[in-house]
Design a protein around this motif. Structure first.
Motif, short mmCIF file in Angstrom:
data_model
loop_
_atom_site.label_atom_id
_atom_site.label_comp_id
_atom_site.label_asym_id
_atom_site.label_seq_id
_atom_site.Cartn_x
_atom_site.Cartn_y
_atom_site.Cartn_z
N ILE A 1 12.32 -53.49 -77.33
CA ILE A 1 12.98 -52.64 -78.30
C ILE A 1 12.99 -53.24 -79.68
O ILE A 1 13.64 -54.39 -79.76
N GLU A 2 12.63 -52.57 -80.83
CA GLU A 2 12.58 -53.13 -82.09
C GLU A 2 14.01 -52.36 -82.88
O GLU A 2 14.25 -53.09 -83.79
N ASP A 3 14.06 -51.25 -82.84
CA ASP A 3 15.20 -50.68 -83.62
C ASP A 3 16.03 -49.70 -82.76
O ASP A 3 15.25 -48.85 -81.77
N VAL A 4 17.44 -49.65 -83.09
CA VAL A 4 18.22 -48.50 -82.22
C VAL A 4 19.22 -48.09 -83.21
O VAL A 4 19.89 -48.95 -83.92
N ARG A 5 19.25 -46.64 -83.11
CA ARG A 5 20.13 -46.02 -84.17
C ARG A 5 20.94 -45.00 -83.31
O ARG A 5 20.42 -44.31 -82.24
N ALA A 6 22.47 -44.88 -83.32
CA ALA A 6 23.01 -44.12 -82.69
C ALA A 6 24.10 -43.51 -83.13
O ALA A 6 24.82 -44.17 -84.37
N GLU A 7 24.52 -42.43 -82.81
CA GLU A 7 25.62 -41.62 -83.33
C GLU A 7 26.47 -41.09 -82.40
O GLU A 7 25.83 -40.10 -81.58
N PRO A 8 27.65 -41.34 -81.97
CA PRO A 8 28.44 -42.48 -82.61
C PRO A 8 27.99 -43.92 -82.34
O PRO A 8 26.67 -43.98 -81.48
N ALA A 9 28.39 -45.01 -82.91
CA ALA A 9 27.67 -46.15 -82.81
C ALA A 9 27.91 -46.58 -81.16
O ALA A 9 28.56 -46.31 -80.46
N LEU A 10 27.11 -47.56 -81.10
CA LEU A 10 26.87 -48.25 -79.87
C LEU A 10 27.72 -49.82 -80.00
O LEU A 10 27.51 -50.58 -80.80
N SER A 11 28.49 -49.88 -78.86
CA SER A 11 29.01 -51.24 -79.00
C SER A 11 28.23 -51.93 -77.97
O SER A 11 26.83 -51.70 -77.63
N LEU A 12 28.35 -53.25 -78.13
CA LEU A 12 27.51 -54.41 -77.54
C LEU A 12 27.44 -54.01 -75.95
O LEU A 12 26.21 -54.13 -75.43
N ASP A 13 28.47 -53.63 -75.32
CA ASP A 13 28.54 -53.31 -74.00
C ASP A 13 27.44 -51.95 -73.80
O ASP A 13 26.71 -51.78 -72.76
N ASP A 14 27.53 -50.98 -74.77
CA ASP A 14 26.65 -49.68 -74.71
C ASP A 14 25.23 -50.23 -74.95
O ASP A 14 24.45 -49.73 -74.28
N LEU A 15 25.02 -50.94 -75.67
CA LEU A 15 23.52 -51.51 -76.10
C LEU A 15 23.12 -52.21 -74.78
O LEU A 15 21.83 -51.92 -74.58
N ALA A 16 23.92 -52.88 -74.24
CA ALA A 16 23.24 -53.57 -72.76
C ALA A 16 23.07 -52.33 -71.77
O ALA A 16 21.83 -52.68 -71.16
N ALA A 17 23.70 -51.46 -71.78
CA ALA A 17 23.63 -50.47 -70.93
C ALA A 17 22.46 -49.38 -71.12
O ALA A 17 21.97 -48.64 -70.29
N LEU A 18 22.01 -49.51 -72.41
CA LEU A 18 20.93 -48.42 -73.05
C LEU A 18 19.77 -48.78 -72.02
O LEU A 18 18.96 -47.85 -71.77
N ALA A 19 19.33 -50.04 -71.87
CA ALA A 19 18.16 -50.38 -70.90
C ALA A 19 17.99 -49.54 -69.57
O ALA A 19 17.26 -48.90 -69.35
#
Length: 175
Positions: free
Chosen positions: A62-80
């Motif tokens: 993954i090169e770039d991530v943009r979210a609305e509302p923002a992602l927490s670090l836990d959410d970033l890990a769960a995104l996968a």
């Protein structure tokens, strides 16, 4: 307007979101190609995550991530967990090879890895895929990775086992 300060992916269920993946662009060079994919995860309440994924040498990142509302670090890990299966399907990774049915996966499709025959049959098929790729002038390790659905290390181990079984020639002469 969303009132949450973070998206909280871990609190959401898969039925609430829809993932779409599309090829964005591809760059070819003498050794192969690098392909970028657009990924979007959308929810009914207006929350969304947009990402760019890159497929190069059989690996997806993954090169770039943009979210609305923002992602927490836990959410970033769960995104996968949310985007893995649709992204791998679009990239052609983890697709069962022709004539081989998936085994051992759960009924709801949580295990994207295809079934690959074990033992001598599996080693023989690895050798076949390896030789076919060599004849076509493409990377044989990548061909085995695509055929088996395994990563580079596991595929290299399978190729080594095929060599040990005598289905492939030795890479170097032993001294």
């Amino acid at each position: 307007m969303l009132e949450a300060s973070f998206l909280n992916l871990s609190d959401r269920r898969p039925a609430e979101g829809a993932v779409s993946v599309w090829p964005a662009w591809e760059v070819r060079d003498g050794a192969g190609a690098t392909t970028w994919f657009g990924v979007r995860l959308e929810f009914g309440d207006g929350a969304r995550v947009d990402a760019h994924a890159v497929l190069a040498k059989g690996c997806v990142s993954i090169e770039d991530v943009r979210a609305e509302p923002a992602l927490s670090l836990d959410d970033l890990a769960a995104l996968a967990d949310w985007i893995e299966d649709p992204l791998f399907d679009a990239c052609g990774i983890g697709v069962a090879p022709e004539g081989v049915e998936a085994e051992g996966g759960e009924a709801d499709g949580d295990d994207p890895r295809p079934g690959w025959p074990r033992g001598a049959e599996g080693r023989w098929l690895v050798a076949q895929k390896y030789r076919e790729a060599q004849e076509q002038g493409v990377d044989p390790v990548l061909a085995v990775m695509r055929a088996t659905g395994y990563g580079r290390r596991k595929s290299l181990r399978l190729i080594g086992e095929a060599r040990d079984a005598g289905f492939l020639t030795r890479r170097r002469a032993r001294r």
